[in-house]
Design a protein around this motif. Structure first.
Motif, PDB file in Angstrom:
ATOM      1  N   GLY A  36       0.792  -1.225   0.000  1.00  0.00           N
ATOM      2  CA  GLY A  36       0.000   0.000   0.000  1.00  0.00           C
ATOM      3  C   GLY A  36       0.825   1.276   0.000  1.00  0.00           C
ATOM      4  O   GLY A  36       0.276   2.365  -0.034  1.00  0.00           O
ATOM      5  N   LEU A  37       2.157   1.155   0.044  1.00  0.00           N
ATOM      6  CA  LEU A  37       3.036   2.317   0.026  1.00  0.00           C
ATOM      7  C   LEU A  37       3.793   2.388  -1.292  1.00  0.00           C
ATOM      8  O   LEU A  37       4.230   1.365  -1.821  1.00  0.00           O
ATOM      9  CB  LEU A  37       4.049   2.255   1.177  1.00  0.00           C
ATOM     10  N   LYS A  38       3.933   3.591  -1.815  1.00  0.00           N
ATOM     11  CA  LYS A  38       4.651   3.789  -3.065  1.00  0.00           C
ATOM     12  C   LYS A  38       6.036   4.357  -2.771  1.00  0.00           C
ATOM     13  O   LYS A  38       6.169   5.336  -2.035  1.00  0.00           O
ATOM     14  CB  LYS A  38       3.898   4.747  -3.979  1.00  0.00           C
ATOM     15  N   SER A  39       7.052   3.729  -3.327  1.00  0.00           N
ATOM     16  CA  SER A  39       8.432   4.205  -3.211  1.00  0.00           C
ATOM     17  C   SER A  39       8.927   4.586  -4.593  1.00  0.00           C
ATOM     18  O   SER A  39       8.503   4.010  -5.597  1.00  0.00           O
ATOM     19  CB  SER A  39       9.343   3.122  -2.644  1.00  0.00           C
ATOM     20  N   LYS A  40       9.834   5.560  -4.642  1.00  0.00           N
ATOM     21  CA  LYS A  40      10.406   5.994  -5.911  1.00  0.00           C
ATOM     22  C   LYS A  40      11.917   5.909  -5.851  1.00  0.00           C
ATOM     23  O   LYS A  40      12.526   6.215  -4.827  1.00  0.00           O
ATOM     24  CB  LYS A  40      10.043   7.451  -6.211  1.00  0.00           C
ATOM     25  N   ILE A  41      12.502   5.496  -6.970  1.00  0.00           N
ATOM     26  CA  ILE A  41      13.945   5.533  -7.159  1.00  0.00           C
ATOM     27  C   ILE A  41      14.178   6.414  -8.376  1.00  0.00           C
ATOM     28  O   ILE A  41      13.713   6.091  -9.468  1.00  0.00           O
ATOM     29  CB  ILE A  41      14.527   4.135  -7.395  1.00  0.00           C
TER      30      ILE A  41
END
Length: 83
Positions: A69-74
């Motif tokens: 449910g969490l969005k991470s960005k690289i």
């Protein structure tokens, strides 16, 4: 694959007659199933939880990972990519 996406976006804006800044800022999105960075690995479990985006105007490659449910960005600058 990136060159093919870039060619398609360039063709699309050329057929419009004029390109505006909004078209240049749009990202080219593509789904992925596995992402390896060094020894770290992420394998997508569902469609759409690993997406790559190319921002041509910003010269940036962005990976979005949706997990629990969490969005991470690289975010990776194109100048940092070697190969």
């Amino acid at each position: 694959m990136t060159m093919l996406i870039y060619a398609n976006l360039k063709e699309k804006s050329a057929t419009k007659g004029s390109s505006n800044n909004a078209d240049k800022l749009k990202a080219a999105n593509f789904p992925a199933s596995i992402l390896w960075i060094g020894d770290w690995e992420y394998a997508s479990k569902h469609e759409g939880d690993l997406v790559g985006m190319c921002y041509f105007a910003k010269h940036k490659l962005v990976w979005e990972i949706l997990e629990g449910g969490l969005k991470s960005k690289i975010e990776i600058q194109c100048s940092d990519i070697m190969g």
